[in-house]
Design a protein around this motif. Structure first.
Motif, PDB file in Angstrom:
ATOM      1  N   ARG A  34      -9.743  -9.566   5.810  1.00  0.00           N
ATOM      2  CA  ARG A  34     -10.221  -8.452   4.995  1.00  0.00           C
ATOM      3  C   ARG A  34     -11.693  -8.158   5.220  1.00  0.00           C
ATOM      4  O   ARG A  34     -12.135  -7.001   5.100  1.00  0.00           O
ATOM      5  CB  ARG A  34      -9.992  -8.732   3.508  1.00  0.00           C
ATOM      6  CG  ARG A  34     -10.258  -7.511   2.631  1.00  0.00           C
ATOM      7  CD  ARG A  34     -10.110  -7.808   1.149  1.00  0.00           C
ATOM      8  NE  ARG A  34     -10.161  -6.582   0.368  1.00  0.00           N
ATOM      9  CZ  ARG A  34     -11.293  -5.951   0.048  1.00  0.00           C
ATOM     10  NH1 ARG A  34     -12.460  -6.466   0.428  1.00  0.00           N
ATOM     11  NH2 ARG A  34     -11.258  -4.823  -0.648  1.00  0.00           N
ATOM     12  N   LYS A  39     -11.953  -3.339  10.990  1.00  0.00           N
ATOM     13  CA  LYS A  39     -10.692  -3.401  10.261  1.00  0.00           C
ATOM     14  C   LYS A  39      -9.747  -2.333  10.788  1.00  0.00           C
ATOM     15  O   LYS A  39     -10.105  -1.157  10.860  1.00  0.00           O
ATOM     16  CB  LYS A  39     -10.915  -3.174   8.763  1.00  0.00           C
ATOM     17  CG  LYS A  39     -11.878  -4.141   8.095  1.00  0.00           C
ATOM     18  CD  LYS A  39     -11.956  -3.835   6.611  1.00  0.00           C
ATOM     19  CE  LYS A  39     -12.980  -4.708   5.909  1.00  0.00           C
ATOM     20  NZ  LYS A  39     -14.369  -4.246   6.152  1.00  0.00           N
ATOM     21  N   SER A  41      -5.186  -1.370  11.244  1.00  0.00           N
ATOM     22  CA  SER A  41      -3.849  -1.706  10.771  1.00  0.00           C
ATOM     23  C   SER A  41      -3.371  -3.005  11.399  1.00  0.00           C
ATOM     24  O   SER A  41      -2.650  -3.787  10.771  1.00  0.00           O
ATOM     25  CB  SER A  41      -2.874  -0.570  11.094  1.00  0.00           C
ATOM     26  OG  SER A  41      -2.776  -0.375  12.495  1.00  0.00           O
ATOM     27  N   TRP A  44      -4.885  -5.946   9.596  1.00  0.00           N
ATOM     28  CA  TRP A  44      -4.293  -6.100   8.268  1.00  0.00           C
ATOM     29  C   TRP A  44      -2.923  -6.755   8.346  1.00  0.00           C
ATOM     30  O   TRP A  44      -2.640  -7.713   7.609  1.00  0.00           O
ATOM     31  CB  TRP A  44      -4.160  -4.738   7.570  1.00  0.00           C
ATOM     32  CG  TRP A  44      -3.657  -4.879   6.164  1.00  0.00           C
ATOM     33  CD1 TRP A  44      -4.403  -5.119   5.049  1.00  0.00           C
ATOM     34  CD2 TRP A  44      -2.291  -4.852   5.730  1.00  0.00           C
ATOM     35  NE1 TRP A  44      -3.599  -5.231   3.942  1.00  0.00           N
ATOM     36  CE2 TRP A  44      -2.283  -5.068   4.323  1.00  0.00           C
ATOM     37  CE3 TRP A  44      -1.074  -4.664   6.378  1.00  0.00           C
ATOM     38  CZ2 TRP A  44      -1.112  -5.106   3.574  1.00  0.00           C
ATOM     39  CZ3 TRP A  44       0.100  -4.697   5.631  1.00  0.00           C
ATOM     40  CH2 TRP A  44       0.082  -4.915   4.249  1.00  0.00           C
ATOM     41  N   SER A 221      -1.221   0.874   7.456  1.00  0.00           N
ATOM     42  CA  SER A 221      -2.377   0.883   6.557  1.00  0.00           C
ATOM     43  C   SER A 221      -2.114   1.670   5.277  1.00  0.00           C
ATOM     44  O   SER A 221      -2.634   1.332   4.212  1.00  0.00           O
ATOM     45  CB  SER A 221      -3.602   1.461   7.280  1.00  0.00           C
ATOM     46  OG  SER A 221      -3.366   2.806   7.662  1.00  0.00           O
ATOM     47  N   SER A 225       0.390  -1.066   3.182  1.00  0.00           N
ATOM     48  CA  SER A 225      -0.754  -1.660   2.487  1.00  0.00           C
ATOM     49  C   SER A 225      -1.090  -0.885   1.218  1.00  0.00           C
ATOM     50  O   SER A 225      -0.847  -1.354   0.107  1.00  0.00           O
ATOM     51  CB  SER A 225      -1.966  -1.689   3.418  1.00  0.00           C
ATOM     52  OG  SER A 225      -3.114  -2.155   2.733  1.00  0.00           O
ATOM     53  N   TYR A 234      -5.409  -6.168  -1.416  1.00  0.00           N
ATOM     54  CA  TYR A 234      -4.553  -5.969  -0.233  1.00  0.00           C
ATOM     55  C   TYR A 234      -4.407  -4.491   0.129  1.00  0.00           C
ATOM     56  O   TYR A 234      -3.593  -4.147   0.981  1.00  0.00           O
ATOM     57  CB  TYR A 234      -3.175  -6.607  -0.453  1.00  0.00           C
ATOM     58  CG  TYR A 234      -3.158  -8.070  -0.067  1.00  0.00           C
ATOM     59  CD1 TYR A 234      -2.848  -8.475   1.224  1.00  0.00           C
ATOM     60  CD2 TYR A 234      -3.499  -9.051  -0.998  1.00  0.00           C
ATOM     61  CE1 TYR A 234      -2.866  -9.805   1.578  1.00  0.00           C
ATOM     62  CE2 TYR A 234      -3.522 -10.380  -0.650  1.00  0.00           C
ATOM     63  CZ  TYR A 234      -3.205 -10.763   0.647  1.00  0.00           C
ATOM     64  OH  TYR A 234      -3.228 -12.094   1.011  1.00  0.00           O
ATOM     65  N   MET A 236      -5.664  -1.715   2.139  1.00  0.00           N
ATOM     66  CA  MET A 236      -6.555  -1.502   3.275  1.00  0.00           C
ATOM     67  C   MET A 236      -7.324  -0.194   3.163  1.00  0.00           C
ATOM     68  O   MET A 236      -8.410  -0.054   3.721  1.00  0.00           O
ATOM     69  CB  MET A 236      -5.760  -1.532   4.577  1.00  0.00           C
ATOM     70  CG  MET A 236      -6.644  -1.442   5.810  1.00  0.00           C
ATOM     71  SD  MET A 236      -5.745  -1.399   7.339  1.00  0.00           S
ATOM     72  CE  MET A 236      -7.042  -0.790   8.432  1.00  0.00           C
TER      73      MET A 236
END
Length: 448
Positions: A34, A39, A41, A44, A221, A225, A234, A236
């Motif tokens: 995180r 960052k 997909s 994640w 994402s 997410s 959690y 994203m």
């Protein structure tokens, strides 16, 4: 439909906050990856795979399944299963499958029970809010169907055609004004196409890739997410904006994080989509993420513009202006649509004792007076957002049929559903960014 009601006043004390200034939402792990600078997909889903720790299987509730032989048979498309292999898909499974057909298929792929508690704290009890809602909407969807109406399809295609015509006209007339309008229409096209990438594989979901985005990445994402864990650690779509936009009520926010966005977001929003392209290209270069054919659609746009513009240089400038306008529209609408206000749940606020997953959705979402009831506005501005979060695979054009069952379920469980004004959410976003005081009262709290 329920009448409009302003957001209630909130208390300013900070009871129930842990050492880091964040309330314990019940997740067993802080999300792996995180806090990475880059960052995506990919980072994640790889982090979730590590946190869920289910080996080569798919976890649903407290059972493991080997869906390998079902991947090519999956009605929704094989990518949904390929990308979630090795993760807990309980929330995705429950929210994607409204009827009981999918549950009847699972025993064929059962491997074993698993005693390790789920990383996610959210529940799906048969007598809970979400399962009750699903039972109520099943007969309605059996009658009207889940897929798009012709109105929805024609509206989506008309947006794309309008974008093409405006783009060609901009090149032929050397008009940057028309290029800006083309970019705004492209942003509307992407918002509408988001409706389609939530559903089973279909070619209209690739309209989303015209925006420099990737429908494949956003299925992760956004679909896996943000939709499943909105405004939690959690999500994203919250973490990817940090540290530029800090929506969680962290007591240690800097002055720039609380108020600097009034200036710097004007610089960031127009280039947001280009930043996403750069991140994706970095993973393409390292081989961690393969280049997908639909990722090249913006290149096709540029080639077409070169054919109609008087020079390559002008075409490139028009293309850049177009996508800067598109990026601005997309991010502005996305940021003020439904999720950010001090009285909307954000990680750090007190949480409900009842961890029903459906209640989380309602706590983290608001619906707007101005958008509800108009399919065009719903499609281009993320309307009917509560029902969309609860039933993401149901087409926007079918959500209005579900309001009676939804409101009945809310009444049965004592959950108030009130529409708010867009202006409240617009101002509320700035208030939430400046907010450093977590809400000590859980959603639904009523003073005695």
């Amino acid at each position: 439909m329920a009448p409009k009601q302003d957001f209630p006043r909130r208390s300013e004390n900070s009871n129930g906050i842990d050492q880091n200034g964040l309330a314990n939402t019940g997740f067993r792990h802080y999300p792996s990856g995180r806090d990475l600078a880059l960052k995506t997909s990919l980072t994640w889903i790889n982090g979730k795979r590590k946190d869920d720790d289910v080996g080569p299987y798919w976890r649903i509730h407290d059972k493991l399944y080997d869906m390998t032989n079902f991947i090519d048979k999956h009605p929704g498309g094989k990518d949904w299963l390929l990308v979630t292999k090795g993760t807990d898909i309980t929330e995705a499974f429950e929210s994607s499958h409204i009827n009981t057909v999918a549950e009847s298929i699972l025993p064929k792929y059962y491997v074993k029970d698993i005693s390790t508690p789920r990383n996610s704290p959210f529940t799906f009890h048969e007598d809970g809010f979400y399962k009750t809602l699903k039972r109520k909407v099943q007969p309605i969807l059996k009658k009207v169907g889940k897929g798009p109406t012709w109105t929805m399809v024609l509206m989506q295609d008309a947006l794309v055609l309008t974008f093409i015509l405006l783009t060609v006209a901009a090149c032929l007339t050397h008009s940057y004004t028309l290029a800006v309008f083309a970019g705004i229409v492209l942003g509307m096209t992407g918002n509408c196409a988001h409706n389609f990438f939530h559903q089973r594989d279909n070619w209209r979901m690739y309209y989303f890739d015209l925006l420099l985005f990737s429908s494949y990445d956003w299925r992760i994402s956004h679909g896996l997410s943000h939709h499943l864990f909105p405004n939690t650690i959690y999500d994203m779509e919250v973490s990817a904006l940090e540290p530029i936009w800090e929506f969680f009520p962290k007591p240690d926010k800097t002055f720039m994080q609380r108020y600097g966005f009034y200036v710097y977001e004007l610089l960031v929003i127009p280039i947001g989509m280009f930043i996403e392209v750069i991140k994706r290209m970095c993973h393409n270069y390292t081989g961690e993420l393969r280049l997908r054919p639909e990722n090249l659609l913006p290149v096709v746009e540029l080639i077409v513009m070169i054919l109609f513009a008087e020079s390559v240089g002008m075409a490139v400038r028009m293309w850049l202006v177009l996508h800067m306008a598109c990026s601005s529209w997309f991010f502005i609408i996305g940021l003020i649509a439904a999720h950010h206000h001090p009285d909307i749940y954000h990680h750090g606020d007190a949480v409900r004792e009842d961890k029903d997953w459906g209640l989380l959705q309602l706590d983290a979402v608001r619906d707007r007076v101005e958008v509800t009831g108009n399919l065009f506005l719903v499609s281009i501005a993320f309307g009917d957002h509560s029902l969309h979060h609860l039933l993401p695979t149901v087409d926007h054009s079918k959500l209005p049929y579900l309001y009676p069952a939804f409101l009945e379920t809310c009444k049965e469980f004592g959950i108030p559903f009130k529409l708010v004004r867009q202006w409240d959410l617009f101002i509320g976003r700035y208030q939430q960014l400046a907010n450093i005081t977590p809400n000590p009262n859980p959603p639904g709290y009523k003073k005695s």
